[in-house]
Motif scaffolding. Structure first.
Motif, PDB file in Angstrom:
ATOM      1  N   ILE A  57       6.471 -19.803  58.039  1.00  0.00           N
ATOM      2  CA  ILE A  57       6.242 -18.392  57.713  1.00  0.00           C
ATOM      3  C   ILE A  57       5.191 -18.267  56.621  1.00  0.00           C
ATOM      4  CG2 ILE A  57       7.309 -16.347  56.691  1.00  0.00           C
ATOM      5  CD1 ILE A  57       9.934 -17.274  58.123  1.00  0.00           C
ATOM      6  N   LEU A  58       5.253 -19.150  55.640  1.00  0.00           N
ATOM      7  CA  LEU A  58       4.332 -19.063  54.505  1.00  0.00           C
ATOM      8  C   LEU A  58       2.934 -19.553  54.863  1.00  0.00           C
ATOM      9  CD1 LEU A  58       6.666 -20.238  51.610  1.00  0.00           C
ATOM     10  CD2 LEU A  58       5.885 -17.903  52.145  1.00  0.00           C
ATOM     11  N   ALA A  59       2.854 -20.620  55.640  1.00  0.00           N
ATOM     12  CA  ALA A  59       1.567 -21.305  55.772  1.00  0.00           C
ATOM     13  C   ALA A  59       0.864 -21.075  57.093  1.00  0.00           C
ATOM     14  CB  ALA A  59       1.781 -22.808  55.556  1.00  0.00           C
ATOM     15  N   LEU A  60       1.468 -20.314  58.001  1.00  0.00           N
ATOM     16  CA  LEU A  60       0.875 -20.177  59.329  1.00  0.00           C
ATOM     17  C   LEU A  60      -0.498 -19.499  59.271  1.00  0.00           C
ATOM     18  CD1 LEU A  60       1.992 -20.984  62.105  1.00  0.00           C
ATOM     19  CD2 LEU A  60       2.520 -18.572  62.460  1.00  0.00           C
ATOM     20  N   PRO A  61      -1.533 -20.118  59.807  1.00  0.00           N
ATOM     21  CA  PRO A  61      -2.863 -19.492  59.802  1.00  0.00           C
ATOM     22  C   PRO A  61      -2.848 -18.223  60.639  1.00  0.00           C
ATOM     23  CG  PRO A  61      -2.996 -21.820  60.408  1.00  0.00           C
ATOM     24  CD  PRO A  61      -1.559 -21.457  60.421  1.00  0.00           C
ATOM     25  N   SER A  62      -3.822 -17.377  60.410  1.00  0.00           N
ATOM     26  CA  SER A  62      -3.827 -16.108  61.138  1.00  0.00           C
ATOM     27  C   SER A  62      -4.286 -16.312  62.568  1.00  0.00           C
ATOM     28  CB  SER A  62      -4.736 -15.109  60.428  1.00  0.00           C
ATOM     29  OG  SER A  62      -6.023 -15.671  60.338  1.00  0.00           O
ATOM     30  N   TYR A  63      -4.095 -15.247  63.333  1.00  0.00           N
ATOM     31  CA  TYR A  63      -4.411 -15.193  64.763  1.00  0.00           C
ATOM     32  C   TYR A  63      -5.846 -15.628  65.051  1.00  0.00           C
ATOM     33  CZ  TYR A  63      -2.859 -13.310  69.210  1.00  0.00           C
ATOM     34  OH  TYR A  63      -2.429 -13.170  70.482  1.00  0.00           O
ATOM     35  N   GLY A  64      -6.100 -16.185  66.215  1.00  0.00           N
ATOM     36  CA  GLY A  64      -7.465 -16.508  66.619  1.00  0.00           C
ATOM     37  C   GLY A  64      -7.788 -17.969  66.393  1.00  0.00           C
TER      38      GLY A  64
END
Ligand SMILES: Nc1ncnc2c1ncn2[C@@H]1O[C@H](COP(=O)(O)OP(=O)(O)O)[C@@H](O)[C@H]1O
Ligand SMILES: [Mg+2]
Lengths: 252, 336
Positions: free
Chosen positions: B46-53
């Motif tokens: 939840i904290l480290a997930l990179p953004s979409y794309g």
């Protein structure tokens, strides 16, 4: 001792005249001539490979005899105009390795031939089948598949399966040879009872106790020939032929 | 103290039992480790997930990899342990697979809109329903008719082959080898376009059926023969000794036992047969694939083709499942 045959007028059941059998060039039966009467229990013994199984199998034409004649109740079954399937319904056969049909339960094994060959109504066949299973002592396993039965139980069901056709003659080809020692007795007991009931039987077996007690004739079949024949006492106690003596000394 | 399910009375007992029950497991297999590990991975995600794309730079790519493999590791811990409940194992494997597709969806940088427009465009299905109905009906009819006739012929040929008659064998071998070797598409074209010159006029449906029957009966003859020959001769002899005639022996003793051997390759063959009905598009039979191609050309969009895939799946999966049940049934007499 099996039921005594009235020696004044014995009824002829099987008559074999000069039976020969070749497998290609291998001469297995070399001229067998004998007569078996109604109610007789004949034990056939002899060394392995001597042709005992072939002899039995010729008598219901599971093997085609090469020459000679076999009369069952005065019908020559080597005549190709007769319907061998009709003859076989009167001859039960029990094999060394039971050969139950593994996809059918014990009772279904027993019912199969009466229903489809004799055209007995399934309900009657089942009643008769259960009666037979009771006689051989496996009623509690009636609905089990053969894979879940012990060897002795399987062989007793196999005997019941043959009896279900109400045969006049029973052949046994080493019925206890594949069994563990503790199961041999239960099968022999069933056979003994059958012998006492007056069934005509030809038994290939090396169970000397059974042969002495249940059979009234012993044949020694060596190398495709019957080399000696007589009551168990005669053959076992005062054998005439040297090869009989040799063979007996090995198994006694 | 032994673990006993019935004696769970107080919470203290429960904890005692729990300790005893999992005492023998190494620390990394215990729930006391797996549960916190799972929560930690979740929080980290939840904290480290990179953004979409499409991920920008090596760090993001690495993070995605680490997160995925962290889940993967927890799942492996659960899956490799023989004592973990099956339900938990199912959930963890499904989670990992789901995660994989979700990450793919999220980070592959695919043009999902265009993808959806091309291949999953519901609006392109307007008015094609009737085409599909005709197609499905023709495909089903062709499959069932061909399969039934092919099985009858295959069974007869298989029985004839098991007789080992040398003269018969020559003819059977020619038939079987020829039609197994011939490509179905060639077979179908010849039946449809060449037979009329010999005065035999078959419509497209029966031409397709004949070609399918010729090929599949040849395959099935071998399947049935192998099944029949897998039954020991002793069985046949025991049945013959009871006075059964050869055909009774086949029907009552040999075939019921051979089913166990015959069913798996036969079901393969039948599934192939259903899919092979699609070849009939070369002789313009309006079966499912022909109809789908019409729809594709009409709508200028490949969605209808995808839909036909799902129709094949929806038809075949129940069939495959049914056969699997039958296979299990055919084995019920084997050792308990
Ligand atoms: N179907 C067969 N084909 C060829 N040879 C056979 C066949 N059946 C039996 N034999 C041969 O015939 C001989 C007698 O066999 P068999 O009757 O089984 O003897 P036994 O039952 O006395 O041990 C053996 O040498 C055996 O190898
Ligand atoms: Mg033998």
């Amino acid at each position: 001792m099996a039921q005594e045959v009235n020696s004044a007028s014995p009824i002829e059941m099987i008559r074999i005249v000069d039976l020969e059998k070749y497998f290609a060039k291998l001469h297995v039966l070399k001229g067998i001539t004998t007569t078996i009467h109604k109610g007789q229990v004949v034990s056939v013994i002899g060394p392995s490979g001597g042709g005992k199984s072939t002899f039995l199998r010729c008598m219901n034409r599971l093997e085609e005899p090469s020459s000679g004649s076999i009369f069952i109740e005065n019908v020559d079954i080597t005549d190709h105009r007769i319907d061998i399937n009709k003859i076989r319904t009167d001859i039960g056969m029990v094999f060394q390795d039971y050969n139950l049909f593994p996809h059918l339960t014990a009772i279904q094994n027993v019912m199969l031939a009466p229903v489809h060959v004799r055209r007995v109504k399934p309900k009657e066949a089942e009643e008769h089948g259960m009666e037979l299973l009771k006689r051989v002592g496996v009623t509690d396993k009636a609905k089990e598949y053969p894979f879940n039965l012990s060897g002795g139980q399987q062989q007793r069901v196999a005997i019941a399966r043959s009896l279900a056709m109400r045969p006049k003659i029973m052949f046994f080809d080493e019925p206890t040879s594949a069994l563990d020692p503790e199961m041999i007795r239960e099968v022999l007991d069933v056979m003994q009872t059958l012998a006492e009931s007056g069934m005509t039987m030809v038994v290939v077996s090396h169970e000397l106790g059974f042969i002495r007690e249940a059979s009234n004739r012993v044949m020694i079949l060596v190398d495709g020939k019957i080399i000696e024949e007589g009551t168990p006492d005669e053959v076992f106690n005062t054998p005439q032929n040297q090869r009989t003596k040799d063979f007996l000394s090995k198994i006694l | 103290m032994k673990y006993q399910r019935d004696s769970l009375q107080s919470r203290k007992d429960f904890i005692e039992q729990w300790k005893v029950r999992y005492h023998h497991l190494p620390w990394y297999r215990r729930y006391e480790f797996i549960l916190p590990a799972f929560i930690a991975v979740l929080l980290f995600t939840i904290l480290a997930l990179p953004s979409y794309g499409k991920p920008e730079g090596a760090v993001d790519t690495l993070l995605i990899g680490i997160i995925f493999f962290a889940f993967f590791a927890v799942a492996i811990l659960i899956l490799m342990d023989r004592e973990k409940p099956v339900l938990l194992k199912r959930i963890s494997s499904i989670t990992v697979i789901g995660l994989f597709f979700w990450f793919f969806y999220r980070y592959s940088g695919a043009q999902w809109d265009r993808f959806r427009y091309q291949f999953f465009n519901i609006s392109m299905l307007e008015g094609v329903g009737e085409l599909y109905l005709i197609g499905l009906w023709v495909t089903l009819r062709l499959s069932v008719v061909s399969a039934l006739i092919a099985m009858v012929i295959g069974l007869v040929l298989g029985i004839l082959r098991s007789l080992k008659n040398p003269v018969l064998e020559i003819f059977l071998m020619i038939y079987i080898d020829f039609f197994r070797a011939m490509p179905l598409i060639v077979n179908m074209v010849i039946v449809f376009y060449a037979l009329p010159f010999l005065g035999i006029n078959l419509n497209a449906f029966w031409s397709a059926a004949l070609a399918l029957i010729l090929m599949n009966s040849a395959y099935q003859a071998e399947i049935f023969r192998a099944g029949i020959e897998s039954i020991p001769r002793r069985q046949v002899q025991a049945a013959r000794a009871l006075g059964m005639r050869p055909m009774q022996v086949m029907r009552l003793v040999v075939l019921p036992q051979a089913v166990r051997v015959i069913l798996p390759p036969l079901s393969n063959n039948l599934v192939s047969l259903v899919k092979d009905t699609a070849v009939a598009y070369v002789i313009t039979l309006p079966e499912l694939l022909t109809q789908a191609r019409h729809a594709v050309i009409w709508k200028r969009n490949p969605t209808p083709m995808i839909v036909s895939t799902f129709i094949y799946l929806a038809t075949l999966l129940p069939f495959i499942h049914f056969i699997r049940l039958q296979e299990r049934r055919s084995k019920r007499w084997l050792r308990k």
